[in-house]
Design an enzyme around this catalytic site. Structure first.
Site, mmCIF file in Angstrom:
data_model
loop_
_atom_site.group_PDB
_atom_site.id
_atom_site.type_symbol
_atom_site.label_atom_id
_atom_site.label_comp_id
_atom_site.label_asym_id
_atom_site.label_seq_id
_atom_site.Cartn_x
_atom_site.Cartn_y
_atom_site.Cartn_z
ATOM 1 N N GLY A 15 1.081 -5.050 1.380
ATOM 2 C CA GLY A 15 0.068 -5.067 -0.058
ATOM 3 C C GLY A 15 0.416 -5.555 -1.602
ATOM 4 O O GLY A 15 -0.356 -6.524 -1.983
ATOM 5 N N GLU A 71 3.733 -5.483 7.128
ATOM 6 C CA GLU A 71 2.623 -4.199 7.918
ATOM 7 C C GLU A 71 2.797 -4.136 9.900
ATOM 8 O O GLU A 71 2.350 -3.139 9.794
ATOM 9 C CB GLU A 71 1.008 -4.846 8.164
ATOM 10 C CG GLU A 71 0.543 -4.762 6.682
ATOM 11 C CD GLU A 71 1.563 -5.420 5.678
ATOM 12 O OE1 GLU A 71 2.139 -5.828 5.564
ATOM 13 O OE2 GLU A 71 0.338 -6.053 4.592
ATOM 14 N N GLU A 127 0.172 -9.362 -0.629
ATOM 15 C CA GLU A 127 -1.266 -9.726 -0.819
ATOM 16 C C GLU A 127 -1.224 -9.569 -2.396
ATOM 17 O O GLU A 127 -2.576 -10.521 -2.576
ATOM 18 C CB GLU A 127 -1.600 -8.864 -0.476
ATOM 19 C CG GLU A 127 -1.522 -8.776 1.519
ATOM 20 C CD GLU A 127 -2.150 -7.963 2.657
ATOM 21 O OE1 GLU A 127 -1.835 -6.742 2.256
ATOM 22 O OE2 GLU A 127 -2.833 -8.609 3.555
ATOM 23 N N ALA A 137 0.951 -0.942 -0.174
ATOM 24 C CA ALA A 137 0.159 -0.011 -0.357
ATOM 25 C C ALA A 137 0.861 1.182 0.063
ATOM 26 O O ALA A 137 1.823 1.524 0.532
ATOM 27 C CB ALA A 137 -0.746 0.453 1.095
HETATM 28 N N1 CAA Z 1 4.541 3.535 0.193
HETATM 29 C C1 CAA Z 1 4.478 4.834 0.278
HETATM 30 N N2 CAA Z 1 6.099 5.279 -0.084
HETATM 31 C C2 CAA Z 1 7.227 4.220 0.020
HETATM 32 C C3 CAA Z 1 7.062 3.174 0.354
HETATM 33 C C4 CAA Z 1 5.600 3.027 0.070
HETATM 34 N N3 CAA Z 1 4.367 1.457 0.791
HETATM 35 N N4 CAA Z 1 8.141 1.976 0.154
HETATM 36 C C5 CAA Z 1 8.670 2.594 0.178
HETATM 37 N N5 CAA Z 1 8.343 3.587 -0.352
HETATM 38 C C6 CAA Z 1 9.719 4.904 -0.458
HETATM 39 C C7 CAA Z 1 10.586 5.652 0.903
HETATM 40 O O1 CAA Z 1 9.937 6.202 1.489
HETATM 41 C C8 CAA Z 1 11.261 6.010 -0.269
HETATM 42 O O2 CAA Z 1 10.827 7.775 -0.281
HETATM 43 P P1 CAA Z 1 12.308 8.156 -0.620
HETATM 44 O O3 CAA Z 1 12.724 8.318 -1.633
HETATM 45 O O4 CAA Z 1 11.047 10.076 -1.046
HETATM 46 O O5 CAA Z 1 12.273 8.813 1.398
HETATM 47 C C9 CAA Z 1 11.495 5.402 -1.511
HETATM 48 O O6 CAA Z 1 10.131 5.049 -1.425
HETATM 49 C C10 CAA Z 1 12.344 4.768 -1.565
HETATM 50 O O7 CAA Z 1 12.334 3.114 -0.274
HETATM 51 P P2 CAA Z 1 13.546 3.158 0.181
HETATM 52 O O8 CAA Z 1 15.255 4.059 0.764
HETATM 53 O O9 CAA Z 1 13.429 1.777 1.850
HETATM 54 O O10 CAA Z 1 13.783 1.547 -0.566
HETATM 55 P P3 CAA Z 1 15.088 0.455 0.114
HETATM 56 O O11 CAA Z 1 14.852 0.102 -1.519
HETATM 57 O O12 CAA Z 1 16.062 0.690 0.941
HETATM 58 O O13 CAA Z 1 13.578 -0.236 0.139
HETATM 59 C C11 CAA Z 1 11.473 -1.827 0.519
HETATM 60 C C12 CAA Z 1 12.596 -1.095 0.016
HETATM 61 C C13 CAA Z 1 12.320 -2.718 1.059
HETATM 62 C C14 CAA Z 1 10.289 -1.662 0.080
HETATM 63 C C15 CAA Z 1 11.243 -0.861 1.498
HETATM 64 O O14 CAA Z 1 11.032 0.583 0.970
HETATM 65 C C16 CAA Z 1 9.927 -1.312 2.358
HETATM 66 O O15 CAA Z 1 9.858 -1.610 3.372
HETATM 67 N N6 CAA Z 1 8.613 -0.684 2.108
HETATM 68 C C17 CAA Z 1 7.702 -0.443 3.022
HETATM 69 C C18 CAA Z 1 6.977 -1.870 3.150
HETATM 70 C C19 CAA Z 1 6.579 -1.878 3.924
HETATM 71 O O16 CAA Z 1 5.912 -1.933 4.690
HETATM 72 N N7 CAA Z 1 4.930 -2.090 2.934
HETATM 73 C C20 CAA Z 1 3.761 -2.048 3.641
HETATM 74 C C21 CAA Z 1 2.662 -1.485 3.486
HETATM 75 S S1 CAA Z 1 1.672 -1.428 4.438
HETATM 76 C C22 CAA Z 1 0.231 -2.549 3.780
HETATM 77 O O17 CAA Z 1 0.363 -3.193 2.380
HETATM 78 C C23 CAA Z 1 -1.046 -2.579 3.840
HETATM 79 C C24 CAA Z 1 -1.697 -3.367 3.496
HETATM 80 O O18 CAA Z 1 -2.000 -4.925 4.140
HETATM 81 C C25 CAA Z 1 -3.076 -3.094 2.660
#
Ligand code: CAA
Ligand code: NAI
Length: 698
Positions: A104, A127, A107, A63
């Site tokens: 997501g 999450e 998922e 998400a």
């Molecule tokens: N939504 C919005 N922005 C996101 C994002 C997300 N899910 N994941 C990463 N970003 C953004 C970061 O803030 C960063 O932005 P900036 O460059 O402006 O700082 C950019 O994307 C790059 O991210 P990283 O620097 O973290 O990149 P990375 O390559 O080091 O790591 C990653 C990649 C492992 C995917 C890491 O970004 C991460 O862990 N992201 C979050 C994953 C997460 O928690 N997902 C669950 C979301 S909640 C969900 O999905 C709910 C549901 O069930 C409906």
């Protein structure tokens, strides 16, 4: 149709590429795009199957977190309905996964009828780290593929598992080298030809066992109770997985959604979201742009192989960087190297490192007794005793030893970097790298810029923090930098509370219950009370004043009660580790109140939290005003990673916003009146409170 989903035809197969850089966050446009593309696939008789892949560097990070809390996040089509739409598609849908499939994103893939991942992919449901649960069927579909126990472990830890592990556990069907598209197209063709679709929500075998034995969920909750203390989300995850095992499919999905919605607006989720973005924000330095050149760090040097130098040396070796560590005395060098080897051995004994890994790390470490051995190092970190004259002498000598352009860093926790830099002819290369103890474990590096530190030096050290798997926060020069300076008022008030009626165990418990790993007195006992004693003596000599001062800590040090290492400090440690109340300390505390003419009173836990934390926040406001920290989020990260501030409260400045800046300010005014000038509200706190603003508005 928007370009959030790119559509191509490969023969009779429709390939959808999720296209929302940088991480293909499943925002409204992407969700709509997937839905519309599935409509198109279903309506077109020439299409036999669908493959979903990610454009750019990954499948999808889930998400779009920045949408949370806005109407867009729940707007139709929401992710659960998109996932159901995929799963119920009459035509096979195959996921071709590369890079990362998180939250997501995974998922979405779990709703597909087949999953192919490339070897380097990581897949999981993180999450929980954002204070929520997977809300689009993850808690219902994952256990149907992996069984309940594996799903509970994955979902409550948030682990992004490598593809091979995911395949072994059953949530990836096929793992291939390189681009997974070809294998996914082949699978799509096979499924289209066979006509048999495996819909994840229809799988029952793997959850049957837990259905027969629902006690597993309570047992699992007990097993994570200590680690997850204070956090709501891990326990909510367990409840949701339990619903998968105990309710019919649609009801399980509905239960998951209900729990998700209950958490997503909570203050824990907001705090953990803040922590996620803050962790990334701290890397951005307005006057050191992203394209500032970064020097290569191929070899490193460390001076001093004591408590900190040894840990710092291990950090370089852990990152694969050859490192030379210098002690002036051969016996001290042997002791230091032995301690490093013992630390690694303990990790091997616990099964957390292989013997070969330990050996290869040890071969990266060279000991020396002459600083001349550092002539080739790209970065040199000084970690000798905290004495200005000694540091000046070392930096003066380094000036003629280090190669031109080498980064000259100091691990000082308090001293003035500008004075240290002035001992060299190259202050532009001098910077503070303040590691936290134990340096091989704690993730924070306070990187301290001096007046003359060059942007290139800053960029290189911030980059080095990442290479060492640390979080680097750039701060300015002042006594104690950000963390220890804010720690000052916190510890000071803890001491005053003793004079007024509390005992160390009560203060520690109130702070522990707030969510810190330990209270101030247990923390001082761990760090060594002699450290603070030396600092207080220096500060009082440098800045004599007649403000209130509690001498209980000094009385305790005068008895040699330096903490755990001497078997007793604020608490007794009969077994060397476990704090128990000390009758001697209680006597000192009560006697001190009497000597000062203070009538001891009952102090509530709430007062303890406010008395310790609000002055800490107040100091944070001063640190911001003076530009020592760039932004409130920098302070929050220092406290989350350096001092164990509970992540579900977001850090001190975010916490102030949560309880209300005005609430903090009003309380500080009250404390100011009761306790005098040490409690004077910071001008920035006053300004924000009066304008009804938050630190986040700065
Ligand atoms: N939504 C919005 N922005 C996101 C994002 C997300 N899910 N994941 C990463 N970003 C953004 C970061 O803030 C960063 O932005 P900036 O460059 O402006 O700082 C950019 O994307 C790059 O991210 P990283 O620097 O973290 O990149 P990375 O390559 O080091 O790591 C990653 C990649 C492992 C995917 C890491 O970004 C991460 O862990 N992201 C979050 C994953 C997460 O928690 N997902 C669950 C979301 S909640 C969900 O999905 C709910 C549901 O069930 C409906
Ligand atoms: P320590 O006393 O454990 O180690 C210092 C080491 O430096 C000793 O092994 C000593 O032999 C060596 N040394 C002294 N003079 C030397 C010289 N001329 N050349 C080479 N080696 C020399 O001290 P510790 O705790 O490791 O602290 C080091 C620095 O790190 C200090 O500046 C301290 O303020 C800072 N620091 C300490 C933290 C802690 O928790 N201990 C936390 C963060 C920073």
């Amino acid at each position: 149709m928007s370009d959030a989903v790119l559509i191509e035809r490969h023969g009779s197969i429709l390939v959808l590429s999720l296209n929302n850089p940088p991480v293909n966050g499943l925002g409204l446009a992407l969700r709509t795009g997937i839905s519309e593309a599935l409509d198109q696939a279903e309506a077109d008789d020439a299409v036999t199957a669908v493959v979903i892949k990610g454009a750019g560097r990954m499948f999808s990070a889930g998400a779009d977190i920045s949408e949370f809390g806005t109407p867009r996040s729940l707007a139709d089509p929401n992710l659960p309905s998109v996932c159901l739409r995929i799963e119920n598609s009459k035509k096979p849908v195959v996921a071709a996964i590369h890079g990362v499939a998180a939250g997501g994103g995974l998922e979405t893939a779990l709703s597909c009828h087949y999953r192919v991942a490339s070897t380097k992919t990581r897949l999981g449901l993180p999450e929980v780290t954002l204070g929520i649960i997977p809300g689009a069927g993850g808690t219902q579909r994952l256990p149907r593929l992996t069984g309940v126990e594996a799903a509970l472990k994955l979902i409550t830890s948030g682990e992004l598992a490598p593809a091979a592990k995911a395949q072994k556990l059953g949530y990836v069907d096929e793992v291939v080298e390189g681009d997974p598209l070809e294998a996914a197209l082949a699978a799509a063709e096979r499924l289209a030809a066979s006509g048999a679709l495996r819909r994840t929500m229809e799988i029952e075998e793997k959850i049957a066992e837990a259905r027969a034995n629902p006690g597993v969920f309570d047992e699992f909750a007990k097993s994570i109770a200590k680690k997850a203390r204070g956090f709501d989300a891990p326990f909510a995850c367990i409840e949701a997985v339990k619903a998968a095992a105990t309710l019919p499919g649609p009801e399980g999905l509905a239960k998951e959604r209900e729990i998700f919605k209950g958490l997503v607006g909570s203050s824990q989720a907001a705090s953990q979201r803040h922590a996620f973005f803050a962790e990334r924000e701290v890397a951005k330095i307005p006057d050191v742009p992203k394209d500032t050149p970064v020097k290569e760090i191929a070899t490193a040097g460390v001076i001093g192989c004591g408590t900190m130098g040894g840990g710092i040396t291990m950090n370089f070796a852990n990152a694969g960087i050859p490192v030379t560590v210098v002690e002036n005395d051969p016996a001290a060098l042997d002791r230091g190297l032995e301690t490093i080897a013992k630390n690694y051995q303990a990790t091997v004994d616990k099964g957390r490192m292989t013997q070969e890994d330990m050996d290869s790390r040890m071969t990266l470490i060279t000991g020396a007794t002459d600083m001349a051995a550092l002539s080739e190092a790209d970065v040199i970190v000084e970690a000798v005793f905290e004495e200005m004259d000694l540091k000046k002498q070392i930096f003066g000598a380094l000036d003629s030893v280090a190669k031109p352009g080498a980064i000259l860093a100091t691990n000082t926790s308090m001293l003035d970097i500008n004075v240290i830099a002035a001992a060299t002819s190259r202050p532009e290369s001098v910077i503070g790298t303040h590691f936290f103890s134990p340096a091989n474990v704690m993730k924070l590096m306070e990187n301290v810029r001096g007046e003359k530190t060059a942007p290139e030096t800053i960029a290189t050290v911030m980059d080095l923090s990442k290479k060492l798997k640390k979080v680097g926060v750039l701060v300015g020069v002042c006594d104690g930098f950000v963390g220890n300076r804010m720690l000052g008022p916190y510890l000071r008030e803890a001491g005053f509370l003793l004079e007024e009626g509390a005992l160390p165990a009560q203060v520690d418990k109130a702070i522990y219950d707030f969510g810190f790993p330990m209270g101030p007195f247990a923390m001082m006992d761990l760090a060594g009370n002699d450290v603070g004693w030396r600092i207080r003596k220096r500060q009082r000599a440098e800045n004599p004043n007649n403000l209130r001062y509690s001498d209980i800590a000094d009385q305790i040090c005068e008895l040699g009660r330096f903490g755990q290492k001497t078997g007793g400090g604020w608490h007794d440690y009969d077994d060397g580790r476990t704090p128990t109340p000390s009758a001697k300390v209680e006597e000192i505390v009560v006697e001190t109140s009497k000597r000062l003419g203070i009538e001891r009173r009952k102090i509530s836990d709430q007062e303890i939290v406010e008395r310790c934390l609000y002055p800490l926040i107040n100091e944070g406001a001063k640190v911001l005003e003076e530009g020592i920290a760039m932004r409130p989020c920098d302070i929050d990260i220092v406290w989350l990673f350096g001092y164990g501030f509970p992540r579900y409260r977001g850090g001190p400045m975010f916490y102030a916003d949560t309880v209300g800046v005005k609430t903090v300010y009003d309380k500080m005014c009250e404390f100011h009146e009761q306790h005098g000038d040490l409690m004077k509200p910071a001008p920035l706190l006053e300004k924000l409170a009066k304008a009804d603003k938050r630190f986040a508005d700065l």
